[in-house]
Write an enzyme that holds these catalytic residues in place. Structure first.
Site, PDB file in Angstrom:
ATOM      1  CG  ASP A 141      29.262 -12.726  35.374  1.00  0.00           C
ATOM      2  OD1 ASP A 141      28.973 -13.560  34.473  1.00  0.00           O
ATOM      3  OD2 ASP A 141      28.843 -11.449  35.384  1.00  0.00           O
ATOM      4  CG  HIS A 169      30.824 -22.228  31.064  1.00  0.00           C
ATOM      5  ND1 HIS A 169      30.646 -21.109  32.033  1.00  0.00           N
ATOM      6  CD2 HIS A 169      29.876 -22.073  30.299  1.00  0.00           C
ATOM      7  CE1 HIS A 169      29.562 -20.362  31.549  1.00  0.00           C
ATOM      8  NE2 HIS A 169      29.196 -20.885  30.430  1.00  0.00           N
ATOM      9  CG  LEU A 193      39.106 -22.311  51.794  1.00  0.00           C
ATOM     10  CD1 LEU A 193      38.998 -20.652  52.435  1.00  0.00           C
ATOM     11  CD2 LEU A 193      39.424 -21.948  50.256  1.00  0.00           C
TER      12      LEU A 193
END
Ligand code: IPE
Ligand code: IPE
Ligand code: MG
Length: 255
Positions: free
Chosen positions: A32, A49, A143
């Protein structure tokens, strides 16, 4: 040991450096603050963004390098469709770019990618890229990155209830057989351990519909740093803070 590679990121050990021998297994991040980051620089929100999506690549690589097993990021919520079309379109283009790149990059990095959420309303080319990237990265042993896309915790729980109701209706399941494990098997995150640590940059103190079920015993960490600026030291600080907590799961502290 793997974490020694961190030296290449430069610098002496910082006081906030975590204990790499007891890292959280699963870190989740609410990415965020992109809009505020851009506004503070007199840039359009869409630039925020883009910066946020670049930071996601950096943090995922770092998590892989230090040996985190699961990273789940909140990229687009079921409520984010209410934003202006131009902003939503830019975010979708950034997914397109990321997925295209991921097709060739993830195997090199040994990372597995999974998209979590309802992909049905997404454009056909993005859905195809998701299928292809998930397929290509399957079997990588580093991962596991889960990207929550058109994801909402409430929608996920409702979907699980519908799947179970259908099984009951078909006579495959008795209502009393529905327990926690059975319910979890119908969530998008089936088979993925619950997050140990949930990080929210940008200072907000709410979950915004993120991993409602899975966060039951997660440790929360928030920082005023905005997501595009959230770097290595911020991650290490969050992990160190997590390591100082006493997780009791309703029991008593271990002596
Ligand atoms: C998070 O950044 C990205 C998405 C929700 C898609 P925001 O766009 O919410 O940034 P702020 O909160 O307005 O700063
Ligand atoms: C949560 O952030 C969703 C993502 C980061 C993808 P929002 O910016 O949408 O949440 P609110 O509106 O501040 O609660
Ligand atoms: Mg926000």
């Amino acid at each position: 040991m793997k974490f020694k590679n961190l030296r290449i990121f430069g610098g002496r050990a910082k006081p906030a450096e975590p204990d790499f021998s007891r890292l959280p297994q699963h870190i989740a991040i609410i990415m965020d603050g992109n809009g505020r980051w851009a506004t503070a620089r007199a840039l359009p929100r869409t630039a925020g963004h883009r910066a946020g999506s670049e930071n996601f690549r950096r943090i995922a690589t770092l998590c892989n390098d230090i040996g985190i097993r699961y990273l789940t990021v909140y990229a687009f919520s079921t409520e984010n469709w209410s934003r202006p079309k131009e902003e939503v379109d830019t975010i979708m283009s950034l997914f397109r770019e990321y997925l295209t790149e991921a097709c060739s990059e993830l195997t090199k990095k040994n990372i597995t990618l999974k998209i979590i959420g309802n992909t049905e309303p997404l454009s056909p080319d993005i859905r195809e890229l998701i299928r292809e990237t998930e397929r290509l990265s399957l079997g990588n042993t580093g991962l596991h990155v889960n990207v929550c896309l058109n994801y909402g915790g409430r929608a996920e729980i409702v979907r699980a209830a519908q799947l179970l109701a259908e099984r009951v209706k078909r006579g495959e399941l008795e209502p009393e057989q529905i327990d926690v494990a059975c319910f979890e098997s119908c969530l998008y995150t089936a088979g993925i351990p619950d997050p140990d640590l949930i990080i929210r940059p940008s200072g907000e103190l709410r979950s915004s519909n993120f991993l409602l079920w899975q966060s039951a015993y997660a440790e929360f960490y928030t920082t005023p740093v905005l997501w595009p600026d959230f770097g290595r030291e911020d991650l290490f600080r969050a992990i160190s803070d997590y390591q100082s907590r006493s997780r009791r799961f309703g029991g008593l502290e271990k002596r």
